[in-house]
Write a protein that holds these residues in place. Structure first.
Motif, PDB file in Angstrom:
ATOM      1  N   HIS A 165      32.691  37.228  34.790  1.00 49.52           N
ATOM      2  CA  HIS A 165      33.433  38.072  34.626  1.00 49.52           C
ATOM      3  C   HIS A 165      32.488  39.318  33.408  1.00 49.52           C
ATOM      4  O   HIS A 165      32.455  38.811  32.655  1.00 49.52           O
ATOM      5  N   ARG A 166      32.229  40.536  34.499  1.00 44.99           N
ATOM      6  CA  ARG A 166      31.613  41.408  33.474  1.00 44.99           C
ATOM      7  C   ARG A 166      33.073  43.001  33.407  1.00 44.99           C
ATOM      8  O   ARG A 166      33.584  43.211  34.274  1.00 44.99           O
ATOM      9  N   ALA A 167      32.631  43.257  31.895  1.00 41.21           N
ATOM     10  CA  ALA A 167      33.719  44.296  31.393  1.00 41.21           C
ATOM     11  C   ALA A 167      32.901  45.445  30.611  1.00 41.21           C
ATOM     12  O   ALA A 167      32.507  44.602  29.111  1.00 41.21           O
ATOM     13  N   VAL A 208      37.290  42.334  40.245  1.00 44.98           N
ATOM     14  CA  VAL A 208      37.981  41.214  40.127  1.00 44.98           C
ATOM     15  C   VAL A 208      36.007  40.073  39.700  1.00 44.98           C
ATOM     16  O   VAL A 208      35.658  41.050  39.076  1.00 44.98           O
ATOM     17  N   PRO A 209      36.466  39.113  38.935  1.00 40.81           N
ATOM     18  CA  PRO A 209      35.362  38.537  38.445  1.00 40.81           C
ATOM     19  C   PRO A 209      34.128  38.020  40.182  1.00 40.81           C
ATOM     20  O   PRO A 209      34.032  38.479  41.009  1.00 40.81           O
ATOM     21  N   GLN A 215      33.977  30.824  35.863  1.00 37.63           N
ATOM     22  CA  GLN A 215      34.586  32.264  36.002  1.00 37.63           C
ATOM     23  C   GLN A 215      33.695  33.321  35.231  1.00 37.63           C
ATOM     24  O   GLN A 215      33.157  33.023  34.636  1.00 37.63           O
ATOM     25  N   THR A 246      29.438  40.711  29.466  1.00 36.97           N
ATOM     26  CA  THR A 246      29.028  39.012  30.372  1.00 36.97           C
ATOM     27  C   THR A 246      29.841  38.016  29.978  1.00 36.97           C
ATOM     28  O   THR A 246      29.847  37.985  28.750  1.00 36.97           O
ATOM     29  N   THR A 260      33.875  32.652  40.998  1.00 41.66           N
ATOM     30  CA  THR A 260      34.447  31.842  40.742  1.00 41.66           C
ATOM     31  C   THR A 260      34.628  30.581  41.303  1.00 41.66           C
ATOM     32  O   THR A 260      34.372  30.565  42.695  1.00 41.66           O
ATOM     33  N   ASP A 305      38.482  48.258  35.061  1.00 42.19           N
ATOM     34  CA  ASP A 305      38.628  46.538  34.460  1.00 42.19           C
ATOM     35  C   ASP A 305      40.348  46.307  34.713  1.00 42.19           C
ATOM     36  O   ASP A 305      40.047  45.122  35.474  1.00 42.19           O
TER      37      ASP A 305
END
Length: 198
Positions: free
Chosen positions: A57-59, A72-73, A55, A141, A76, A68
């Motif tokens: 995901h960037r936040a 969504v990722p 997975q 990331t 996945t 956030d």
């Protein structure tokens, strides 16, 4: 007036805590064994068994409040070959309420290739130090791999930046030297993670 508001908030928090405590006591009912053994009629589950193989995901960074929670990722991948990515969106404001998620399928060989690439890159181990560049407005990331029941999380802030800059950071548009605050080892670790994602 302020004291009354605090009293009401305290009462609400107290009720919520009591409710959570009551829910927590029902997990181990009737088994005689400790919670977390995975044999509670489905109430306790092995999280790693259901986790995606990969997975991304960037936040973080400078985003609108609540972004956030709705994001969504970006990617996945499950062990059975399902791949979930984000498709194109229309550019309107406000944007669509739900993301445009696309589901694809990988072959067994392609799934095995992802695991092999992660192993060759040394990502199926404790994450190295990726450093912290001197930026605050760029997201982090997160790359999470779950293989053989073990999860490995790699988090690198501003991963797409400074990969080819060198330790001294090179020069900016005005020819001034840039200080990026990353060691050679941190740059190498970031390069490895970027190449795996590519």
């Amino acid at each position: 007036m302020g004291a009354k508001r605090l009293a009401v908030r305290g009462a609400v928090v107290g009720v919520a805590v009591l409710g959570l405590a009551a829910c927590g006591g029902t997990v181990d009912a009737g088994s005689g064994s400790g919670a977390g053994d995975g044999e509670q009629d489905g109430l306790v589950r092995d999280v790693a068994a259901d986790a995606p193989l990969l997975q991304v995901h960037r936040a973080g960074g400078f985003m609108m409040p609540g972004y956030d929670f709705a994001a969504v990722p970006a990617l996945t991948v499950y062990e059975d070959g399902r791949v979930i990515t984000q498709g194109p969106q229309i550019e309107i404001f406000p944007g669509p309420l739900l993301p445009n998620l696309l589901v694809g399928d990988l072959t067994d060989d392609e799934v095995d290739a992802i695991v092999a690439a992660a192993r060759d890159a040394g990502l199926l181990a404790e994450a190295p130090d990726y450093g912290q560049p001197p930026v605050a407005d760029v997201p982090t990331t997160y790359v999470t791999l779950t293989v053989d029941g073990e999860s490995y999380v790699h988090a690198a802030n501003a991963l797409d930046m400074f990969v080819d800059a060198g330790v001294d950071g090179g020069s900016d548009e005005m020819g001034q030297p840039q200080e990026i605050g990353l060691t050679r080892e941190q740059l190498e670790a970031r390069t490895v993670l970027n190449e795996f994602l590519a």
